[in-house]
Design an enzyme around this catalytic site. Structure first.
Site, short mmCIF file in Angstrom:
data_model
loop_
_atom_site.label_atom_id
_atom_site.label_comp_id
_atom_site.label_asym_id
_atom_site.label_seq_id
_atom_site.Cartn_x
_atom_site.Cartn_y
_atom_site.Cartn_z
N HIS A 1 0.83 -1.22 0.00
CA HIS A 1 0.00 0.00 0.00
C HIS A 1 0.86 1.27 0.00
O HIS A 1 0.36 2.36 0.24
CB HIS A 1 -1.01 0.01 1.16
CG HIS A 1 -2.12 -0.98 0.95
ND1 HIS A 1 -3.35 -0.64 0.46
CD2 HIS A 1 -2.16 -2.33 1.12
CE1 HIS A 1 -4.11 -1.72 0.36
NE2 HIS A 1 -3.40 -2.77 0.75
N ASP B 1 1.61 -3.64 -9.30
CA ASP B 1 1.37 -4.91 -10.00
C ASP B 1 1.86 -4.84 -11.45
O ASP B 1 2.54 -5.74 -11.95
CB ASP B 1 -0.12 -5.26 -9.98
CG ASP B 1 -0.72 -5.15 -8.60
OD1 ASP B 1 0.03 -5.22 -7.61
OD2 ASP B 1 -1.96 -4.99 -8.50
N ASP C 1 2.51 2.07 -2.76
CA ASP C 1 2.62 2.55 -4.14
C ASP C 1 1.78 3.80 -4.40
O ASP C 1 2.27 4.79 -4.94
CB ASP C 1 2.35 1.44 -5.18
CG ASP C 1 0.99 0.79 -5.13
OD1 ASP C 1 0.23 1.05 -4.16
OD2 ASP C 1 0.67 0.03 -6.06
C1 GLA Z 1 -3.06 -4.18 -4.90
C2 GLA Z 1 -2.95 -2.98 -5.81
C3 GLA Z 1 -1.53 -2.42 -5.79
C4 GLA Z 1 -1.05 -2.18 -4.37
C5 GLA Z 1 -1.29 -3.41 -3.51
C6 GLA Z 1 -0.94 -3.18 -2.08
O1 GLA Z 1 -2.29 -5.23 -5.40
O2 GLA Z 1 -3.30 -3.33 -7.12
O3 GLA Z 1 -1.49 -1.24 -6.55
O4 GLA Z 1 -1.63 -1.04 -3.82
O5 GLA Z 1 -2.64 -3.85 -3.59
O6 GLA Z 1 0.42 -3.01 -1.93
#
Ligand code: GLA
Length: 405
Positions: A43, A194, A45
């Site tokens: 979280h 991701d 990013d």
């Molecule tokens: C999901 C979101 C990412 C990131 C993660 C937590 O995978 O798609 O952008 O925020 O949660 O790190």
């Protein structure tokens, strides 16, 4: 581009063959994009901070053909009868989802196919003309497991259309294209973690990414060389980021940043936590503290990998899990049980990975202990009356690529 992996050939052949049977002619090509595991940096990013994911060997593969002479429609189908994007809604294997490309709208497309349609929509937003297009998906990224099965679809489709339409977008631009598709078309306010892992990952490395500057560095992560394995524990508790929890967390982080007078929590260091505790309400403070300490843990993990190697990162992973459980509030009983059982059975470190509210945990284990750790987790799940978890070993794989030649 030449084929990068001999291992890619069967996967390319299977989806190309099925494409021919379904659509009546051969695809223009086949592309693959991996899911990801986030080693640490959760979280952070969308708070413009740091992340350290790696790409998986599991991929979403798409066979794609443009139909410049046909009607301007998307036809998309999946070889997975289940739920290839982890949307919580089943797809029908081989059933073709169709949508006109004139005015693409999410509601007109079934949930899993929004990850395909969203890429076309995002290209249109940038002024690109997309003719009729047929897509067949075949994915072995476990869906709903927090391993980015949906980003894998987006990245594979984006890479395919970039090449077929001769757009020559840089990989970093494709990351943003995919993020736009997910944020606006699908409606999940996610960051770039991701898609960056899927488009920029490298075998044998984790990707250290600054989500503000988008500077990326490949950090060596050769587990075998250190006698280690990373075990993924898929709790089979499904999650979806279009729904409430994730959005609430994004909002809490924004509130925290605003109250502290910074553009993003990236700008808050641990030295400001005492002040943050004074001015924020208790819940917002805990969310902020997770982000602030997690950013520091990513930096510490990279430094540890550089100097001492992967055997030494365990305590940072453990601390990250505790922070997500106690401060960020995104763990669940199954994830906590997985992490605890792995730690007790000899894992060097363990944490939930991905967005949370279910999905997977990872454990760094000495190879010789992997079987015992897996058995301990299974045993604990059975004792608690949870669904049996899926367990498998992963290592950092390569980024998205064309695989049919
Ligand atoms: C999901 C979101 C990412 C990131 C993660 C937590 O995978 O798609 O952008 O925020 O949660 O790190």
């Amino acid at each position: 581009m030449s084929r990068q992996h001999d291992a890619d050939a069967p996967g390319a052949g299977r989806v190309a063959l099925a494409f021919g049977e379904l659509f009546g002619s051969a695809p223009d090509g086949v592309w693959a994009a991996p899911g990801r595991v986030n080693l640490i940096g959760e979280h952070t990013d969308y708070n413009e901070g740091f992340v350290l994911p790696f790409a998986l060997g599991h991929t979403a593969r798409v066979a794609v053909a443009l139909r410049p002479d046909g009607p301007p429609r998307l036809r998309a189908a999946s070889l997975q009868g289940a739920d290839p994007a982890g949307t919580g809604q089943a797809a029908t294997a081989g059933r073709i989802a169709e949508a006109g490309l004139g005015q693409l709208e999410p509601a007109a497309v079934e949930p899993w196919a929004r990850y395909v349609a969203g890429i076309i929509w995002a290209l249109q937003q940038r002024g690109h003309h997309v003719p009729g297009v047929d897509v067949l998906l075949d994915s072995d990224v476990p869906s709903g497991a927090g391993l980015s099965s949906s980003a894998a679809i987006e990245c594979a489709v984006a890479l395919a259309l970039d090449e077929l339409l001769d757009l020559r977008m840089a990989r970093q631009e494709l990351v943003l294209l995919c993020q736009q598709a997910e944020n606006v078309f699908v409606g999940a306010p996610t960051g770039i973690l991701d898609q960056s892992a899927s488009l920029l990952g490298t075998a044998g490395h984790a990707l250290f990414l600054d989500c503000r500057s988008r500077d990326a560095r490949q950090v060596p992560l050769d587990l075998a060389e250190h006698g280690l394995a990373i075990l993924v524990i898929d709790t089979r508790v499904a999650h979806a980021h279009e729904s409430g929890g994730y959005k609430d967390l994004v909002a809490a982080c924004r509130r925290g940043a605003a109250a502290l007078g910074v553009p993003a929590l990236r700008d808050v260091g641990t030295e400001r936590l005492a002040e943050a505790r004074r001015i924020l309400d208790a819940d917002t403070f805990r969310r902020v503290r997770h982000i602030v300490t997690e950013n520091q843990r990513v930096l510490d993990t990279v430094a540890t990998l550089d100097t001492a190697g992967p055997r030494a990162i365990g305590p940072l992973l453990d601390a990250s899990h505790a922070s997500m459980r106690d401060d960020f509030g995104i763990s669940c009983d199954e994830l906590d049980a997985a992490v605890e059982a792995a730690q007790q059975a000899g894992a060097l470190g363990a944490r939930m990975t991905g967005g949370g509210f279910g999905g997977s945990a990872i454990a760094v284990v000495p190879v010789e202990d992997a079987t015992a750790v897996a058995a301990a987790v299974r045993h604990r799940f059975a004792a608690e009356g949870y669904l049996a978890p899926d367990l498998f070993v992963v290592e950092p794989g390569d980024a998205a690529r064309r695989i049919d030649r």
